[in-house]
Write an enzyme that holds these catalytic residues in place. Structure first.
Site, short mmCIF file in Angstrom:
data_model
loop_
_atom_site.label_atom_id
_atom_site.label_comp_id
_atom_site.label_asym_id
_atom_site.label_seq_id
_atom_site.Cartn_x
_atom_site.Cartn_y
_atom_site.Cartn_z
N GLU A 203 0.88 -1.18 0.00
CA GLU A 203 0.00 0.00 0.00
C GLU A 203 0.91 1.22 0.00
O GLU A 203 1.54 1.55 1.01
CB GLU A 203 -0.91 -0.03 1.24
CG GLU A 203 -2.16 0.83 1.09
CD GLU A 203 -1.94 2.27 1.53
OE1 GLU A 203 -1.70 3.10 0.63
OE2 GLU A 203 -1.98 2.55 2.73
N CYS A 237 -2.18 8.82 3.24
CA CYS A 237 -1.99 8.47 1.83
C CYS A 237 -3.20 8.82 0.99
O CYS A 237 -3.08 8.98 -0.23
CB CYS A 237 -1.67 6.98 1.71
SG CYS A 237 -2.95 5.89 2.38
#
Length: 437
Positions: A203, A237
């Site tokens: 990720e 993020c």
């Protein structure tokens, strides 16, 4: 803290025991810039001990009934909930985020995750088909790959990437790696794990666009987009860092957005009225500031924030890693500020004309993690969401998560997905068994 309180000394947790290390790394309080903690500088020896502990614990833990493992996870959730304030204080001090955010999002979300997966493991089913003409029955079973709370089930080893990280990901008896972080680190993990054909879940970063059409509800869009740009100092993020606004409402949106951004309070993490705390480190603060300098050199306009407005902090926090939320305009799509992940409280606002144009521009970066679309036209949001190269698309909202559904990005934003079904599949190996009767 120097002069006022003893340094916090962390230890590794291996085989159910806290263990000291031969060397340590200084950890800084982002809100003051002072050393407050020392973290083990572990290496190959500690990784070997952790892998051995996990290997020894695996047979017993993996053979437990799902109901028993579920109870353990529920108990962990209970303990987290009971220690919410202590954990929130620790998270805020370590990362620089506001105590309010740690109390209301980070720790409660951890509790929710444990409870969700504690329930989820009770409800998975296997596949079964039969071939009567051959007298065969086929079925699948899934066997655990990872481990999860008696001694050896969970091991925590601190350290730096080149030492402890490389020892972990290249270890032949570590069968899979789940990593959240930067693309360069993910590339190194991929290189080191390739000879062992390890399963990877990566990720990584994002350069997430918000697309705001002329029929957007600005009363909801503006405050939500401020939050999506600057929550947790932009160190999420999923934060928005490129805002595309249709030309007919560009001036009005920009005026409201800058006004709302200036109301976004930067303060010490313990201040309950603070919207933003400190960035994670001095080096990262300098990196984020360097992007703003580059934007200025390219002729972009800084409408508010860094270098424009004054940041007021108490004397004790003057050396902390704080900066104001910053809005950049008059910037080209080719700029590094529009292409690279800054991971800080910086967002760029640019106009667009047509739907086709903005989709092309939104997709023009190497990342593809998340996007937001603002419009009252249902057909349009479905059309645009389908064409955006993003693993997640929110329409008229941001950061609403459903743990049953996949989470993850496209392109350089990662490999694999997380979520009830996806995590189950990643952390198990599937086996097909055929029985002829």
């Amino acid at each position: 803290m120097a002069g006022t309180r003893a340094l916090l000394m962390l230890e590794n947790f291996i085989d159910g025991k806290f263990l000291p290390c031969s060397s340590y790394i200084d950890s800084y309080d982002p809100s003051t810039g002072e050393v407050y903690c020392q973290v083990p500088n572990s290496g190959k020896e500690e990784i070997e001990a952790a892998v051995e502990a996990a290997r020894a614990a695996f047979p017993g833990w993996s053979s437990r009934k799902p109901q028993e493992r579920s109870q353990v996870l529920q108990r962990l959730a209970d303990l987290l909930e009971q220690s919410l304030e202590e954990l929130a204080q620790a998270e805020s001090r370590d990362q620089g985020k506001t105590l309010t955010l740690a109390r209301t999002m980070d720790i409660p979300r951890s509790v929710q995750n444990f409870r969700f997966f504690a329930s989820s493991i009770l409800h998975h089913t296997s596949e079964c088909t039969q071939m009567d003409h051959l007298g065969c029955l086929h079925y699948t079973v899934r066997t655990p790959v990872g481990i999860g709370v008696p001694p050896g089930v969970v091991n925590i080893v601190f350290g730096m990437g080149p030492r402890v990280g490389e020892a972990l990901v290249s270890h032949p008896e570590v069968p899979l790696i789940s990593f959240t972080g930067s693309q360069p680190t993910a590339e190194r993990i991929t290189q080191l794990s390739a000879p062992h054909c390890k399963k990877l879940s990566l990720e990584l970063g994002g350069k997430n666009p918000a697309i705001i059409f002329e029929d957007a509800n600005l009363e909801e869009c503006v405050p939500t987009t401020v939050r999506s740009s600057f929550a947790n100092q932009g160190e999420i993020c999923l934060c928005t860092s490129r805002i595309f606004v249709q030309k007919s409402i560009y001036s009005e949106f920009l005026k409201r957005f800058v006004e709302a951004t200036r109301m976004w309070k930067v303060g010490i993490p313990s201040d309950p009225s603070a919207d933003m705390g400190a960035l994670i480190s001095k080096a990262h603060l300098e990196k984020v500031r360097s992007y703003i300098k580059k934007a200025r050199m390219e002729g972009a306009q800084i409408l508010c924030g860094e270098g424009v407005d004054k940041l007021n902090l108490p004397p004790r926090n003057q050396a902390g890693y704080f900066m104001l939320p910053t809005v950049i305009t008059d910037i080209k799509d080719e700029s590094c500020c529009m292409k690279e992940e800054i991971f800080g409280p910086v967002t760029c606002v640019v106009p667009f004309d047509s739907e086709e144009e903005v989709i092309q521009r939104a997709n023009s970066v190497k990342y593809g993690l998340a996007a937001t679309v603002w419009s009252g036209n249902v057909g349009r949001v479905h059309r645009v969401a389908k064409k955006l190269q993003s693993g997640l698309v929110w329409t008229n909202c941001w950061l609403i998560r459903e743990l049953n559904l996949p989470f993850g990005g496209m392109k350089s934003s990662g490999v694999g997905r997380e979520g009830a079904k996806d995590s189950y599949e990643f952390f198990t190996e599937i086996k097909t068994i055929t029985i002829k009767h």
